[in-house]
Enzyme design. Structure first.
Site, PDB file in Angstrom:
ATOM      1  N   SER A 154      19.368 -26.454  12.799  1.00 55.69           N
ATOM      2  CA  SER A 154      19.194 -27.531  11.965  1.00 55.69           C
ATOM      3  C   SER A 154      17.817 -27.462  11.489  1.00 55.69           C
ATOM      4  O   SER A 154      16.775 -27.053  11.802  1.00 55.69           O
ATOM      5  CB  SER A 154      19.350 -28.885  12.655  1.00 55.69           C
ATOM      6  OG  SER A 154      18.769 -29.982  11.978  1.00 55.69           O
ATOM      7  N   TYR A 167      19.062 -35.421  19.762  1.00 57.97           N
ATOM      8  CA  TYR A 167      19.840 -34.300  18.789  1.00 57.97           C
ATOM      9  C   TYR A 167      18.820 -33.379  18.560  1.00 57.97           C
ATOM     10  O   TYR A 167      19.085 -32.024  18.773  1.00 57.97           O
ATOM     11  CB  TYR A 167      20.520 -35.087  17.598  1.00 57.97           C
ATOM     12  CG  TYR A 167      20.808 -34.106  16.605  1.00 57.97           C
ATOM     13  CD1 TYR A 167      22.328 -33.676  16.690  1.00 57.97           C
ATOM     14  CD2 TYR A 167      20.227 -33.613  15.327  1.00 57.97           C
ATOM     15  CE1 TYR A 167      22.674 -32.427  15.476  1.00 57.97           C
ATOM     16  CE2 TYR A 167      20.606 -32.917  14.455  1.00 57.97           C
ATOM     17  CZ  TYR A 167      21.958 -32.269  14.488  1.00 57.97           C
ATOM     18  OH  TYR A 167      22.252 -31.278  13.679  1.00 57.97           O
TER      19      TYR A 167
END
Ligand SMILES: NC(=O)c1ccc[n+]([C@@H]2O[C@H](COP(=O)([O-])OP(=O)(O)OC[C@H]3O[C@@H](n4cnc5c(N)ncnc54)[C@H](O)[C@@H]3O)[C@@H](O)[C@H]2O)c1
Length: 262
Positions: A154, A167
């Site tokens: 990400s 996360y």
């Protein structure tokens, strides 16, 4: 047909508008047979039907990647059916927006189990098979890759993201995991890379982005001024899975509309 005769596993490839499903679709179009390993059985079956309609073989497997027995079942089922695994895409991942001061141990453990444990051990189990095969064919440096592992990271591996501390920790982990695996597996001809999507309109953040101010604020941060779709990410996955990227290992390709360039 850049992936002709290749056999791929895509985790979390079920949901219609997800990144994984776009990768499944693109792989089938490029000639790969695809196993969709998803916690949601009926979505996995839907994706498999789409692959078959595109003229490729498909396998739908119910798999919760946070469970070792599901990982082993998936890998064994693919080997039993097709005898080989050329490409693994560790796409399945979960996220919940929560302020750092309010994140619970239960939520954190859950996200780490899927995003980190799942990616780590799925890779290990598939890599064991790839190493065995590399040894049996006598891989030597300069030969075509014997396997490709692609991890969905990400933009959060690179920059801090508010409300996603638990996360983002997993994506920072995936960044270094990718490098470690690339180093240890290089001698067997296995390439390991990651893709770092920016903001992609999928179901992972539906609730958060349903609020117009959140959506618009995110768009404003992106230099290209629009959100990505799964298709934008799938192109990088096809490239990393194909022989065109054989000299690339241990890195992350950011596909983020310029977000991490700032
Ligand atoms: N959407 C984004 O903006 C974005 C940005 C950066 C990175 N990513 C990463 O891309 C990957 C895919 O995200 P997405 O947005 O397509 O998500 P999504 O929620 O749309 O799809 C996730 C898929 O994974 C499956 N899944 C969930 N938990 C699972 C488990 N335990 N085992 C197996 N399958 C499971 C779901 O059923 C679904 O098919 C994730 O790793 C995510 O962290 C997404």
């Amino acid at each position: 047909m850049r992936l002709k005769d290749k056999i791929a596993i895509v985790t979390g490839g079920g949901v219609e508008n997800g990144i994984g499903r776009a990768i499944v679709r693109a792989f089938a179009k490029e000639g790969a047979d695809v196993c969709i390993a998803d916690i949601n059985d009926s979505l996995a079956k839907e994706a498999a039907e789409e692959v078959e309609k595109a003229g490729q073989r498909a396998l739908a497997i119910k798999c919760d990647i946070s469970k070792l027995k599901d990982i082993d079942h998936t890998v064994n089922a693919v080997l039993e059916e097709w005898k080989r695994i050329d490409i693994l895409v560790n796409n399945a991942g979960i996220a919940r927006f929560k302020p750092f001061l309010q994140v619970s141990p239960e939520l954190t453990r859950k996200i780490w189990s899927v995003n980190l444990f799942g990616t780590f051990f799925m890779s290990q189990r598939v890599a064991r098979h790839m190493v065995k095969r590399a040894k049996s064919i006598g891989y030597k440096p300069g030969d075509p890759a014997t396997g490709k592992i692609i991890n969905l990271s990400s933009l959060s591996e690179e920059v801090g993201t508010p409300l996603l501390s638990h996360y983002s920790t997993t994506k920072g982990g995936i960044k270094i995991m990718t490098k470690c695996m690339a180093l240890e597996l290089a001698e067997y001809g296995i390439r390991v890379n990651a893709i770092g999507p920016g903001i992609v309109d999928t179901s992972i953040a539906t609730d958060f982005f349903a609020i117009k101010e959140n959506y618009d604020a995110a768009t404003e941060r992106i230099p290209l001024k629009y959100h990505a779709t799964g298709k934008d990410i799938a192109g990088a996955a096809v490239f990393l899975a194909s022989s065109e990227s054989d000299y690339i290992t241990g890195t992350t390709i950011m596909v983020d509309g310029g977000l991490t360039a700032q």
